[in-house]
Each structure stands twice: as C-alpha cells, then as structure tokens.
Design an enzyme around this catalytic site. Structure first.
Site, short mmCIF file in Angstrom:
data_model
loop_
_atom_site.label_atom_id
_atom_site.label_comp_id
_atom_site.label_asym_id
_atom_site.label_seq_id
_atom_site.Cartn_x
_atom_site.Cartn_y
_atom_site.Cartn_z
N CYS A 1 -11.90 1.84 -29.21
CA CYS A 1 -12.46 0.51 -29.48
C CYS A 1 -12.40 0.10 -30.96
O CYS A 1 -11.34 -0.22 -31.46
CB CYS A 1 -13.88 0.45 -28.94
SG CYS A 1 -14.52 -1.23 -28.72
N GLU B 1 -13.98 2.71 -22.51
CA GLU B 1 -15.08 3.34 -23.24
C GLU B 1 -16.36 3.22 -22.40
O GLU B 1 -16.53 2.27 -21.63
CB GLU B 1 -15.24 2.58 -24.55
CG GLU B 1 -16.34 3.04 -25.49
CD GLU B 1 -16.42 2.13 -26.73
OE1 GLU B 1 -16.93 2.60 -27.75
OE2 GLU B 1 -15.98 0.95 -26.66
N LYS C 1 -15.62 9.16 -31.12
CA LYS C 1 -15.38 7.93 -31.88
C LYS C 1 -15.79 8.10 -33.34
O LYS C 1 -16.92 8.47 -33.65
CB LYS C 1 -16.16 6.79 -31.23
CG LYS C 1 -15.86 5.40 -31.79
CD LYS C 1 -16.64 4.38 -30.97
CE LYS C 1 -16.32 2.95 -31.38
NZ LYS C 1 -17.10 1.98 -30.57
#
Length: 268
Positions: free
Chosen positions: A154, A45, A116
């Site tokens: 994540c 990321e 995300k």
C-alpha cells in the site's frame, strides 16, 4: 530468451471484522482464480481482519504466522496448486500494536513474509497508532516457475526506494496488496504510481486493493512499460493476466535503465 510465464490473478475483495468469513471468501476467490488459470493469486492488505476506523480490535484479532489465517491460505493453495499472497494482521511483541504483514504461501509452507515499512500516517490517518513498522530487512522475494516476485504494501508505493530494493534483489514483478483509502485525487495517485513503479523498474506490478466505498478499487496487473494488462473496477472482482519473462527481457534490452543508473538505495 526464456519462455517462463506465470498467469496471475488479483482478487479485489472487502475484508470485514469476521475472520472466519474472510477465510471463507478467500477460499472461494482462490478457487475461481485457479479455474481461470492463475498460478499466483493476490489478495489485499488486511485480508485477515479489517475494521474502519482502526481500533483496539486489531490487536484482539491479530494472529501468528502459524494461526488459522495462514493455515487456511496454505490449504487453499494446496487445493488448487497455486501460490497465494494476502495481508495478515499479525501479533506484535508488545501485545498492544500489530504488524501489517504480507505472507506468500504454497501448500507446503510460507515462501516469504513482509512487514509494512512505511505506515500510513497521512491524509488524516495515523496507522502507527495501531501498527508497528517493519524492520528494514532483506527484500522479501519468492519465485514461481522461474519468475521472481517481490512484496510491498500500500503506502510503500509512494516510496520508490522500496520497489528498487526488490528489483535489486532480482524481482521481475512487484506485488502490492493495498487498502488504498478513497479521497481527493487518491484514485489518480494509485493508478499513476502503479504505472510509475512499473516503468522506472522495467518490471510488472501486480496490485490488489479493497473495493469501494472504503478503497478506490482498480486493482491492476501492469506490464514493464506501464500498460494495464488487466484490471478491476470499483466492485469486488478478479482480474487475470500473464507475467512473461520474455516481455521483461525485451523491455530491459531496449531500455537498460537499471543497468546504467548511477545511484543505489541506502536505508535512512
């Protein structure tokens, strides 16, 4: 039983506030991973630009999907005949915040993008001050040599629904670029959740994190039974293992949990 197999590499490296240096390092690591046989190369990321703590420089250094960063990924992918996945700080519509975006590219273009969905507003952090959450769109998946890979980022790892939507869309392997911040029990949470997502979805999990001192490291390639096939420690490193369709089929035949489950995922 299919014989499809894809060697994959996770490249654990520490992006900085130098976009040019990040591009150069990704090109170097892609070459090293390809030399070890990888056909899919995964980076963390925020690979295009990273600063800790986050600040206004994120928006100043954000790029579009046709900017220098994605162009450099495509060039590296073309040079080595691989698919590259990496985290991009993407320009958002309001010009104030950014999108935390994953791109999967080949030399001839973008295969998939994912923004995300769950922002890291936890453990004293507030990612949403700087980042705009992604829409709950169709699952972001792409195919390499007959195996389907799904993208998530994540903090999404803490939400099993994200992984399940990818598997419902046919993903055989979950690709998880991260900047998993260090803290009490954070390494334990990271490795436990990687294994859990693999076991509950009978799918491979391919994770690339930042090294210490900011990330926990421990980038891993986990098989559908939760066994770590290859992994990094806490420093910059590359780990390589093979994703095999036959392994997924064997595990899902013995444990048909996806087929017999009685619930579906519905967006909140």
């Amino acid at each position: 039983m299919t014989s499809a197999a894809v060697p994959v590499a996770v490249c654990q490296f520490a992006p900085t506030d130098s976009r040019e240096r990040n591009r150069e390092r990704i090109a170097e690591l892609t070459a090293q991973a390809a030399a070890r046989g990888a056909r899919l190369v995964v980076f963390p990321e925020y690979s295009s630009y990273f600063v800790d703590p986050m600040d206004e420089s994120l928006a100043a250094n954000a790029e579009t999907l046709d900017g220098d960063f994605v162009s450099s990924l495509r060039a590296a992918a073309s040079d080595h005949g691989v698919v590259v996945v990496a985290g991009l700080v993407e320009q958002a519509s309001d010009g104030q915040r950014v999108r935390n975006t994953l791109v999967a590219v080949r030399g001839d273009g973008i295969l998939a993008t994912y923004r995300k969905q769950h922002l890291y507003d936890a453990f004293g952090q507030k990612e949403s001050d700087w980042v705009e959450a992604g829409e709950l769109d169709a699952a972001a998946t792409f195919e390499v040599a007959g195996i389907r890979f799904g993208l998530m980022t994540c903090y999404d790892l803490r939400f099993p629904e994200v992984a399940r939507t990818l598997v419902d869309d046919g993903a055989d392997a979950l690709v998880v670029p991260a900047e998993w911040v260090r803290g009490p029990l954070k390494e334990h949470h990271w490795t436990t959740l990687l294994a859990a997502r693999a076991i509950e979805n009978t799918a491979y999990v391919i994770s690339a994190d930042h090294p210490t001192p900011i990330g926990v490291g421990h980038s891993q390639i986990v098989d559908p039974q939760g066994v770590v096939l290859a992994g990094a420690g806490t420093t910059e490193d590359i780990a390589v293992a093979t994703v095999e369709a036959a392994s997924i089929e064997r595990v899902r035949a013995a444990n048909p949990s996806l087929r017999v489950r009685r619930y579906r995922v519905v967006p909140a």
